[in-house]
Design a protein around this motif. Structure first.
Motif, PDB file in Angstrom:
ATOM      1  N   GLY A  48     -85.818   9.695 -59.864  1.00 42.77           N
ATOM      2  CA  GLY A  48     -85.974   9.891 -61.296  1.00 42.77           C
ATOM      3  C   GLY A  48     -85.508  11.221 -61.795  1.00 42.77           C
ATOM      4  N   HIS A  49     -85.440  12.219 -60.908  1.00 42.31           N
ATOM      5  CA  HIS A  49     -84.992  13.540 -61.334  1.00 42.31           C
ATOM      6  C   HIS A  49     -83.579  13.841 -60.859  1.00 42.31           C
ATOM      7  CE1 HIS A  49     -88.709  15.631 -63.025  1.00 42.31           C
ATOM      8  NE2 HIS A  49     -88.958  14.338 -62.975  1.00 42.31           N
ATOM      9  N   TYR A  50     -83.335  13.761 -59.543  1.00 33.24           N
ATOM     10  CA  TYR A  50     -82.037  14.293 -59.140  1.00 33.24           C
ATOM     11  C   TYR A  50     -80.879  13.330 -59.382  1.00 33.24           C
ATOM     12  CZ  TYR A  50     -83.358  12.360 -54.482  1.00 33.24           C
ATOM     13  OH  TYR A  50     -83.795  11.600 -53.435  1.00 33.24           O
ATOM     14  N   ILE A  51     -81.120  12.029 -59.630  1.00 36.24           N
ATOM     15  CA  ILE A  51     -80.005  11.159 -59.998  1.00 36.24           C
ATOM     16  C   ILE A  51     -79.560  11.419 -61.447  1.00 36.24           C
ATOM     17  CG2 ILE A  51     -79.368   8.761 -60.458  1.00 36.24           C
ATOM     18  CD1 ILE A  51     -79.057   9.696 -57.557  1.00 36.24           C
ATOM     19  N   PRO A  52     -80.471  11.461 -62.445  1.00 42.11           N
ATOM     20  CA  PRO A  52     -80.021  11.868 -63.778  1.00 42.11           C
ATOM     21  C   PRO A  52     -79.426  13.277 -63.795  1.00 42.11           C
ATOM     22  CG  PRO A  52     -82.158  10.814 -63.921  1.00 42.11           C
ATOM     23  CD  PRO A  52     -81.879  11.004 -62.458  1.00 42.11           C
TER      24      PRO A  52
ATOM     25  N   LEU B 112     -89.744   8.710 -61.265  1.00 35.67           N
ATOM     26  CA  LEU B 112     -90.588   9.617 -62.041  1.00 35.67           C
ATOM     27  C   LEU B 112     -89.729  10.175 -63.170  1.00 35.67           C
ATOM     28  CD1 LEU B 112     -93.244  11.216 -62.420  1.00 35.67           C
ATOM     29  CD2 LEU B 112     -92.260  12.976 -60.927  1.00 35.67           C
ATOM     30  N   LEU B 113     -90.005   9.744 -64.399  1.00 34.81           N
ATOM     31  CA  LEU B 113     -89.185  10.138 -65.540  1.00 34.81           C
ATOM     32  C   LEU B 113     -89.894  11.133 -66.459  1.00 34.81           C
ATOM     33  CD1 LEU B 113     -87.697   6.645 -66.512  1.00 34.81           C
ATOM     34  CD2 LEU B 113     -86.569   8.495 -65.245  1.00 34.81           C
ATOM     35  N   LYS B 114     -91.154  10.891 -66.710  1.00 29.76           N
ATOM     36  CA  LYS B 114     -91.910  11.771 -67.608  1.00 29.76           C
ATOM     37  C   LYS B 114     -93.336  11.812 -67.091  1.00 29.76           C
ATOM     38  CE  LYS B 114     -92.696  12.714 -72.521  1.00 29.76           C
ATOM     39  NZ  LYS B 114     -92.597  12.175 -73.898  1.00 29.76           N
ATOM     40  N   LEU B 115     -93.710  12.944 -66.539  1.00 33.08           N
ATOM     41  CA  LEU B 115     -94.926  13.042 -65.737  1.00 33.08           C
ATOM     42  C   LEU B 115     -96.175  12.629 -66.495  1.00 33.08           C
ATOM     43  CD1 LEU B 115     -96.031  13.868 -62.962  1.00 33.08           C
ATOM     44  CD2 LEU B 115     -96.345  16.173 -63.877  1.00 33.08           C
ATOM     45  N   ASP B 116     -96.303  13.037 -67.757  1.00 32.47           N
ATOM     46  CA  ASP B 116     -97.541  12.738 -68.470  1.00 32.47           C
ATOM     47  C   ASP B 116     -97.763  11.232 -68.610  1.00 32.47           C
ATOM     48  OD1 ASP B 116     -95.524  12.342 -70.290  1.00 32.47           O
ATOM     49  OD2 ASP B 116     -96.338  13.656 -71.842  1.00 32.47           O
ATOM     50  N   ARG B 117     -96.683  10.482 -68.795  1.00 35.76           N
ATOM     51  CA  ARG B 117     -96.834   9.019 -68.914  1.00 35.76           C
ATOM     52  C   ARG B 117     -96.962   8.352 -67.550  1.00 35.76           C
ATOM     53  NH1 ARG B 117     -98.813   5.364 -69.260  1.00 35.76           N
ATOM     54  NH2 ARG B 117     -98.498   3.401 -70.330  1.00 35.76           N
TER      55      ARG B 117
ATOM     56  N   ASN C  14     -92.207  18.464 -63.540  1.00 39.99           N
ATOM     57  CA  ASN C  14     -92.692  18.530 -64.920  1.00 39.99           C
ATOM     58  C   ASN C  14     -91.592  18.263 -65.947  1.00 39.99           C
ATOM     59  OD1 ASN C  14     -95.215  19.372 -63.910  1.00 39.99           O
ATOM     60  ND2 ASN C  14     -94.532  21.504 -63.868  1.00 39.99           N
ATOM     61  N   ILE C  15     -90.338  18.202 -65.511  1.00 39.41           N
ATOM     62  CA  ILE C  15     -89.222  18.079 -66.458  1.00 39.41           C
ATOM     63  C   ILE C  15     -89.127  16.647 -66.982  1.00 39.41           C
ATOM     64  CG2 ILE C  15     -86.731  18.334 -66.756  1.00 39.41           C
ATOM     65  CD1 ILE C  15     -86.777  20.326 -64.418  1.00 39.41           C
ATOM     66  N   ASP C  16     -88.967  16.517 -68.281  1.00 41.01           N
ATOM     67  CA  ASP C  16     -88.776  15.223 -68.937  1.00 41.01           C
ATOM     68  C   ASP C  16     -87.326  14.787 -68.718  1.00 41.01           C
ATOM     69  OD1 ASP C  16     -88.566  13.043 -70.604  1.00 41.01           O
ATOM     70  OD2 ASP C  16     -89.126  14.095 -72.437  1.00 41.01           O
ATOM     71  N   MET C  17     -87.133  13.638 -68.069  1.00 38.11           N
ATOM     72  CA  MET C  17     -85.789  13.149 -67.759  1.00 38.11           C
ATOM     73  C   MET C  17     -85.174  12.292 -68.860  1.00 38.11           C
ATOM     74  SD  MET C  17     -84.625  14.238 -64.858  1.00 38.11           S
ATOM     75  CE  MET C  17     -85.308  15.830 -65.323  1.00 38.11           C
ATOM     76  N   LEU C  18     -85.956  11.923 -69.865  1.00 41.33           N
ATOM     77  CA  LEU C  18     -85.429  11.032 -70.897  1.00 41.33           C
ATOM     78  C   LEU C  18     -84.239  11.630 -71.657  1.00 41.33           C
ATOM     79  CD1 LEU C  18     -88.632   9.333 -72.344  1.00 41.33           C
ATOM     80  CD2 LEU C  18     -87.094   8.542 -70.548  1.00 41.33           C
TER      81      LEU C  18
ATOM     82  N   THR D 184     -92.668   1.450 -70.582  1.00 44.91           N
ATOM     83  CA  THR D 184     -92.933   2.100 -71.869  1.00 44.91           C
ATOM     84  C   THR D 184     -91.890   3.169 -72.172  1.00 44.91           C
ATOM     85  OG1 THR D 184     -95.314   1.698 -71.705  1.00 44.91           O
ATOM     86  CG2 THR D 184     -94.612   3.486 -73.151  1.00 44.91           C
ATOM     87  N   LEU D 185     -91.549   3.979 -71.180  1.00 45.89           N
ATOM     88  CA  LEU D 185     -90.589   5.067 -71.399  1.00 45.89           C
ATOM     89  C   LEU D 185     -89.210   4.542 -71.736  1.00 45.89           C
ATOM     90  CD1 LEU D 185     -91.739   7.444 -68.521  1.00 45.89           C
ATOM     91  CD2 LEU D 185     -92.018   7.828 -70.982  1.00 45.89           C
ATOM     92  N   ILE D 186     -88.784   3.458 -71.101  1.00 44.22           N
ATOM     93  CA  ILE D 186     -87.467   2.899 -71.414  1.00 44.22           C
ATOM     94  C   ILE D 186     -87.461   2.304 -72.816  1.00 44.22           C
ATOM     95  CG2 ILE D 186     -85.777   1.138 -70.762  1.00 44.22           C
ATOM     96  CD1 ILE D 186     -85.954   3.737 -68.991  1.00 44.22           C
TER      97      ILE D 186
END
Length: 383
Positions: free
Chosen positions: A92-96, A125-130, A268-272, A303-305
């Protein structure tokens, strides 16, 4: 370094460095999903499956096993005009971020450019809070925690402030509720696939020492693969064959290294925003989820998508519904704006090919071919 290694094997490959061709890389799996001591049904080492991949795009390719952080990848490169990025587990992080770097390079380059044909990421893992909140929603929805504990987490935890590093910037009352939930779930559940039985390390390690073979099957899955893999990669003959550990390190191979200092901040970084940029460049993005994963559950990813599609002002181009594989439901999927796809894989784990290799291959091949997942099957169940 990679280009120099290739150049030694084939002088024609030096044209890649000059930018006259682009390169095709399909990351098709890694050993957590694809290798066991028996190798009977996993993607990388199943002959029929590998030949099936070869029929897609891997003919006359150079293949390497690459160590990226703590994971091993099979990377196949041929010199053509396509570049796919595909990853299941921890993508979720290093591919984007990788795709973002390639887009930055393309923007600066006046010559060679990467032709990125698609990005697919599984249980990311795209957005930790969600995603963190979704874990406890998953526990509750699957009957793994009580109503009381589930409500305590929802009422006492403000996941907007959640951070990756423990104790997660949460209040004492929130942390107490989370701790109680984790205690109830217990150690006898595989959080990466909640329907699987667990492996007892002492038993399997003894069998490996005595016979070098150990298999514990649950729902068609070898649940002791983690221990088998660690044993296998620490065999001297295997390391020699792989040209690994040539410096004779004083510690053994393991999935996660205690030697490296991992950062707690990247999570913690938001990937969206990065996914938004990728889609805005006309690159199809697929996000898929094994529906038995409680670590990064489909509840958060779905939900995030949807929120990302709303941000992009995308309409629904394929309504949410079942997709089929071999006459059975392979999962559920939806598509937004002809570019953004979310799909679940029924019965799959956090590492989708681990528990559902055939359905994972169907999803992967559809992604590579640019086809939608089939939303019907024959014959009709009423026939």
């Amino acid at each position: 370094m990679l280009s120099r290694a290739l150049k030694k094997q084939d002088n024609n490959l030096s044209s890649w460095e000059s930018g006259s061709v682009s390169w095709n890389a399909i990351i098709v799996g890694y050993v957590q999903e694809g290798m066991s001591l028996q190798g009977s049904y996993h993607i990388l080492y199943d002959t029929k499956t590998f030949n099936y991949f070869a029929s897609i795009k891997l003919m006359k390719s150079y293949c390497f096993v690459l160590e990226v952080e703590t994971n091993n990848w099979l990377l196949c490169i041929s010199f053509d005009s396509f570049f796919y990025i595909y990853r299941c587990y921890l993508p979720g992080h290093y591919i984007p971020q990788l795709a973002d770097v390639l887009l930055d390079y393309n923007a600066r380059s006046t010559g060679f450019k990467f032709n990125i044909k698609g990005v697919a990421i599984g249980n990311p893992l795209l957005k930790l809070d969600r995603d963190a909140q979704a874990t406890y929603e998953f526990f509750w929805s699957h009957g793994m925690i009580s109503d009381e504990v589930g409500l305590a987490i929802m009422n006492k935890c403000d996941f907007d402030d959640y951070v990756f590093a423990s104790p997660h910037n949460m209040t004492d009352s929130c942390n107490n509720a989370i701790s109680e939930a984790n205690d109830i779930v217990g150690e006898y559940i595989n959080n990466y696939d909640v329907i699987l039985d667990v492996c007892y390390p002492s038993i399997v390690e003894q069998e490996l020492r005595l016979r070098k073979v150990a298999t514990r099957i649950s729902v068609g899955v070898d649940v002791c693969m983690t221990y088998e893999r660690r044993f296998y990669f620490n065999l001297p003959e295997v390391q020699k064959a792989l040209h690994a550990n040539r410096t004779k390190l004083p510690y053994g191979w393991s999935m996660c290294s205690s030697v490296l200092n991992y950062s707690d901040t990247d999570g913690n970084i938001d990937m969206l925003p990065l996914l938004k940029r990728i889609v805005q460049n006309g690159i199809p993005v697929w996000v898929f989820s094994g529906d038995q994963d409680s670590v990064v559950p489909l509840l958060g990813s779905r939900t995030l998508i949807r929120e990302l599609a709303h941000d992009l002002k995308f309409d629904v181009t394929v309504p949410y519904g079942a997709w089929f594989h071999k006459g059975q439901v392979g999962g559920w999927a939806t598509e937004y704006g002809n570019l953004l796809t979310f799909a679940t894989v029924r019965g799959a784990a956090h590492m989708v090919p681990y528990a559902q290799p055939s359905r994972a291959l169907h999803l992967f091949s559809s992604f590579v071919r640019g086809r939608r997942l089939p939303n019907n099957t024959r014959p009709s169940i009423d026939d």
